[in-house]
Design an enzyme around this catalytic site. Structure first.
Site, mmCIF file in Angstrom:
data_model
loop_
_atom_site.group_PDB
_atom_site.id
_atom_site.type_symbol
_atom_site.label_atom_id
_atom_site.label_comp_id
_atom_site.label_asym_id
_atom_site.label_seq_id
_atom_site.Cartn_x
_atom_site.Cartn_y
_atom_site.Cartn_z
ATOM 1 N N ARG A 1 24.692 71.463 22.678
ATOM 2 C CA ARG A 1 25.677 70.494 23.184
ATOM 3 C C ARG A 1 26.758 70.109 22.173
ATOM 4 O O ARG A 1 27.703 69.418 22.527
ATOM 5 C CB ARG A 1 24.951 69.231 23.666
ATOM 6 N N GLU B 1 21.563 50.340 16.224
ATOM 7 C CA GLU B 1 21.894 49.704 14.953
ATOM 8 C C GLU B 1 23.324 50.060 14.522
ATOM 9 O O GLU B 1 24.112 49.188 14.154
ATOM 10 C CB GLU B 1 20.900 50.128 13.874
ATOM 11 N N THR B 2 23.646 51.348 14.589
ATOM 12 C CA THR B 2 24.981 51.768 14.160
ATOM 13 C C THR B 2 26.043 51.276 15.139
ATOM 14 O O THR B 2 27.147 50.916 14.735
ATOM 15 C CB THR B 2 25.047 53.303 14.007
ATOM 16 N N CYS C 1 33.101 41.946 23.713
ATOM 17 C CA CYS C 1 32.691 42.939 22.722
ATOM 18 C C CYS C 1 31.396 43.584 23.233
ATOM 19 O O CYS C 1 30.867 43.178 24.273
ATOM 20 C CB CYS C 1 32.515 42.308 21.337
ATOM 21 N N CYS D 1 17.446 60.668 22.547
ATOM 22 C CA CYS D 1 17.750 62.061 22.889
ATOM 23 C C CYS D 1 16.702 63.005 22.309
ATOM 24 O O CYS D 1 16.442 64.067 22.856
ATOM 25 C CB CYS D 1 19.131 62.454 22.376
ATOM 26 N N CYS E 1 28.013 34.832 23.003
ATOM 27 C CA CYS E 1 27.747 36.160 22.430
ATOM 28 C C CYS E 1 27.278 36.030 20.978
ATOM 29 O O CYS E 1 27.871 35.287 20.201
ATOM 30 C CB CYS E 1 29.027 37.010 22.486
HETATM 31 ZN ZN LIG Z 1 30.953 39.442 22.173
#
Ligand SMILES: [Zn+2]
Length: 365
Positions: free
Chosen positions: A83, A151-152, A190, A207, A263
């Site tokens: 891929r 995390e990233t 966000c 994956c 948030c």
């Molecule tokens: Zn936000």
């Protein structure tokens, strides 16, 4: 006559080469000559040159972005070729770094794009520095997500919120593709307005344990590249939409996203906790040939080791006890011992980045 309207006339041979090259894109009414000029003077940054990153890079380089910065820590492996469209068997055979293999391909696709490959493990310690370095080359117009773990993504989202940069999220797993633009504008959501917390480590397929269909990647990457081109043209969408499709079933939906006042990132009491995590003791050397990795911020409750063992079985050898799952991935020569509190000991390396990468790859956060 049916289809006549789709016939393309050849552009005037007296036009400058750049105009000829991008003719089919420039004549689009929503791009136009001005939009094309904006694209040619733009700078996009892709974090992760795996499945998504390869396809996004190919589309953006062909569209004629002025500068493309792309960051990845890995080398090409045989299992990537299904891929990851910029890589070849030769890249896998010699274990070429992904950014180097991508540069070799992209520079023969479009020699008019300034390519900035960066071989680095994108993390809290270097994220701001990498953006600063990229901006020193040319002003940055968009951050694109070519990563495979939360995390990233949360780190990228923190970075985008702090720096006021649009962030184009994408993800693909199984036959499912998702993508969205987070504009970093005052009223816009966000990523964490929509996905406030990462799932518990091991609770979601990755994956590497569940597989991914190449066309699902293409779908997500096509959305991401379209969104980026639109932003770089200066043509900004009004509504914040999350696209979600299953390319196997042929179903799709679009969800309207809203800013969340509470948030954890951009809200009233929000903080950039992933970007500010520099130096946190998440990874430590452990003995002569192992690294201990903790999930960020601990785990809400204990992991279900039985479920984790079942999911990991497709990716290598698994031996489970009541307290621990021992997992030997089919490739890479590592052995991981996973504990119910989310901690893992990764044997077979002293390289913290490699241990953290294996944790993100198989446990999922
Ligand atoms: Zn936000």
């Amino acid at each position: 006559m049916a289809g006549r309207g789709l016939l393309m006339s050849n552009p005037d041979p007296t036009l400058p080469a750049d105009d000829r090259r991008y003719h089919r894109q420039r004549i689009l009414p929503f791009v136009g000559a001005e939009g094309q000029r904006s694209i040619r003077s733009s700078h996009a940054m892709i974090v992760g040159v795996g499945a998504l990153g390869c396809q996004i890079a190919d589309l953006l380089v062909r569209a004629g972005v002025g500068t493309l910065t792309f960051i990845d820590r890995d080398v090409v492996e045989l299992t990537n070729l299904q891929r990851q469209c910029l890589f070849t068997e030769e890249d896998a055979a010699c274990g070429r770094p992904k950014v180097e293999a991508a540069r070799r391909r992209l520079e023969i696709v479009n020699s008019g794009v300034r390519l900035q490959p960066v071989a680095a493990d994108f993390c809290a310690r270097n994220a701001l520095q990498l953006v600063t370095q990229a901006r020193a080359v040319a002003p940055l117009g968009v951050l694109l997500d070519g990563t495979d773990n939360f995390e990233t993504r949360y780190l990228l989202n923190d970075l985008a919120v702090r720096e006021g940069l649009p962030y184009v999220y994408g993800g693909a797993i199984g036959a499912r593709a998702m993508a969205a633009t987070f504009r970093a504008a005052a009223e816009a959501p966000c990523l964490r307005c929509v996905f406030p917390e990462a799932p518990a480590p091991g609770s979601q397929p990755t994956c590497d344990t569940a597989g991914v269909l190449g066309p699902a990647v293409s779908m997500a990457a096509a959305w991401q590249a379209s969104m980026a081109i639109r932003l770089l043209c200066g043509n900004v969408a009004g509504e914040a939409l999350l696209h979600d499709a299953d390319v196997w079933e042929g179903t799709s939906r679009t969800v309207r996203m809203r800013r969340a006042p509470d948030c954890p990132c951009c809200g009233r009491r929000g903080s950039l906790e992933f970007l500010d995590a520099i130096g946190e003791g998440r990874v430590a050397l452990c003995g002569s040939d192992a690294v201990q990795v903790w999930p960020r911020g601990g785990v809400a409750g204990m992991l279900d080791l039985k479920t984790l063992a079942t999911r990991l079985a497709s990716g290598g050898e698994v031996a489970a006890t009541a307290l621990m799952v021992r997992f030997k991935p089919a490739e890479g020569g590592l052995e991981m011992s996973l504990f119910a509190d989310g901690r893992a000991i990764v044997k077979g390396t002293r390289d913290e980045a490699k241990a953290r990468a294996a944790y993100a790859k198989y446990v999922g956060v």
